[in-house]
Design an enzyme around this catalytic site. Structure first.
Site, PDB file in Angstrom:
ATOM      1  N   CYS A   1      43.194  48.007  31.430  1.00 55.94           N
ATOM      2  CA  CYS A   1      44.651  47.945  31.252  1.00 55.94           C
ATOM      3  C   CYS A   1      45.080  48.424  29.859  1.00 55.94           C
ATOM      4  O   CYS A   1      44.895  49.585  29.540  1.00 55.94           O
ATOM      5  CB  CYS A   1      45.175  46.544  31.565  1.00 55.94           C
TER       6      CYS A   1
ATOM      7  N   HIS B   1      44.101  45.760  37.145  1.00 52.68           N
ATOM      8  CA  HIS B   1      43.439  44.481  36.882  1.00 52.68           C
ATOM      9  C   HIS B   1      42.628  44.068  38.107  1.00 52.68           C
ATOM     10  O   HIS B   1      42.934  43.072  38.775  1.00 52.68           O
ATOM     11  CB  HIS B   1      44.469  43.404  36.555  1.00 52.68           C
TER      12      HIS B   1
ATOM     13  N   GLU C   1      40.037  42.556  38.157  1.00 51.20           N
ATOM     14  CA  GLU C   1      39.417  41.244  37.909  1.00 51.20           C
ATOM     15  C   GLU C   1      40.342  40.078  38.234  1.00 51.20           C
ATOM     16  O   GLU C   1      39.901  38.917  38.264  1.00 51.20           O
ATOM     17  CB  GLU C   1      38.976  41.138  36.442  1.00 51.20           C
TER      18      GLU C   1
END
Length: 306
Positions: free
Chosen positions: A142, A235, A237
């Protein structure tokens, strides 16, 4: 194989509840194996949440991994107890002579500032440069992806008219590339950002390879130096409820925020989240660890960068 984590890290107990096998340093030292050394520079405000999200994904591999957490000296987090930072994080200055098989640099809540205005810009760019000689492969996420592309390759970022917020459909541009091993033709990624890098700027830089993008959310993954650097704008994750937490937080503050796209079942927050990115996220981190860390790093870790 298990993850080797710092003793008493909160993520250990949280992930054991999910049946993820983790061990602490005390037990790991009794295993005769050369683990992969991964360092995480965690710039996100909620450190424990991000630690847990990343450790969860790094656990999906047969490799033993030893994880360390790095912090920058020029910034003091406001949303994480100082006791936690002292117990589990180490200043870059004390780690600069170490070598690591892999590194992850997270996003940060500073994307609407010019890079040079960020208070820790000088220190973090020093870390970016250090990683090139002390780490086999670095994964920038990011804001860190935007910052790394700008610092190393002069790629600009641009403000968006409206926050890119939700779950977006992506495709690969090189489906046979090892980082995409096992990916479907279409996969989904969470995004939560106010700025972007643009395709045309990436394509102008011969050292960069655009690997994946989205018709709606734009550039997703860029590679450099044969996989020594990956820049990921989304993102992957994120846990299932992260965007929900952000959305409700901003609503509560009276901030202008649209409902995250393609996120809730039938676009109804009361019906809960439809998780569509978990499989891709696990593959992304597993493939990075396997093909660009484990298979590329020297057995003698001190040979990295030579």
């Amino acid at each position: 194989m298990p993850l080797n984590l710092p003793d008493k890290l909160p993520a250990i107990e949280l992930l054991k509840r999910e049946n993820i096998f983790v061990i602490d340093n005390s037990r790991a030292t009794r295993q005769d194996i050369r683990p992969l050394k991964i360092v995480i520079l965690n710039l996100m405000p909620l450190k424990i949440t991000t630690e847990t999200d990343l450790v969860r994904l790094l656990s999906n591999t047969p490799l033993q991994i030893e994880i360390s957490f790095m912090k920058i000296k020029s910034h003091t987090p406001k949303n994480t107890p100082i006791e936690h930072m002292k117990a589990f994080y180490t200043d870059f200055e004390l780690m600069r002579n170490e070598k690591y098989d892999g590194m992850i640099i997270t996003g940060a809540p500073v994307e609407q500032m010019d890079f040079e205005e960020v208070g820790y810009w000088n220190e973090i760019t020093e870390i970016f440069d250090w990683a090139r000689t002390h780490v086999t492969s670095t994964l920038y996420i990011c804001w860190a992806a935007q910052a790394g592309l700008y610092h190393h390759y002069g790629v600009a970022k641009y403000p968006l008219e409206k926050k890119m917020f939700g779950i977006f459909e992506h495709h690969t541009l090189q489906p046979l590339h090892p980082i995409f091993r096992g990916f479907d033709d279409v996969f989904y990624v969470p995004h939560s950002r106010h700025t972007e890098v643009r395709r045309e700027d990436i394509l102008k830089v011969k050292e960069l390879t655009l690997l994946s993008e989205s018709d709606e959310s734009g550039v997703y993954m860029v590679m450099a130096r044969g996989g020594r650097e990956f820049f990921v704008t989304g993102h992957s994750e994120y846990s299932p409820l992260t965007l929900d937490t952000e959305y409700r937080r901003d609503l509560g503050k009276g901030l202008p925020i649209d409902m995250p796209k393609n996120y809730y079942r039938d676009n109804d927050p009361e019906k809960g989240v439809l998780v569509r990115w978990r499989g891709h996220a696990n593959l992304l981190f597993t493939n990075w660890l396997n093909y660009f860390v484990y298979q590329e790093t020297p057995y003698n870790i001190n040979e990295i960068g030579e």
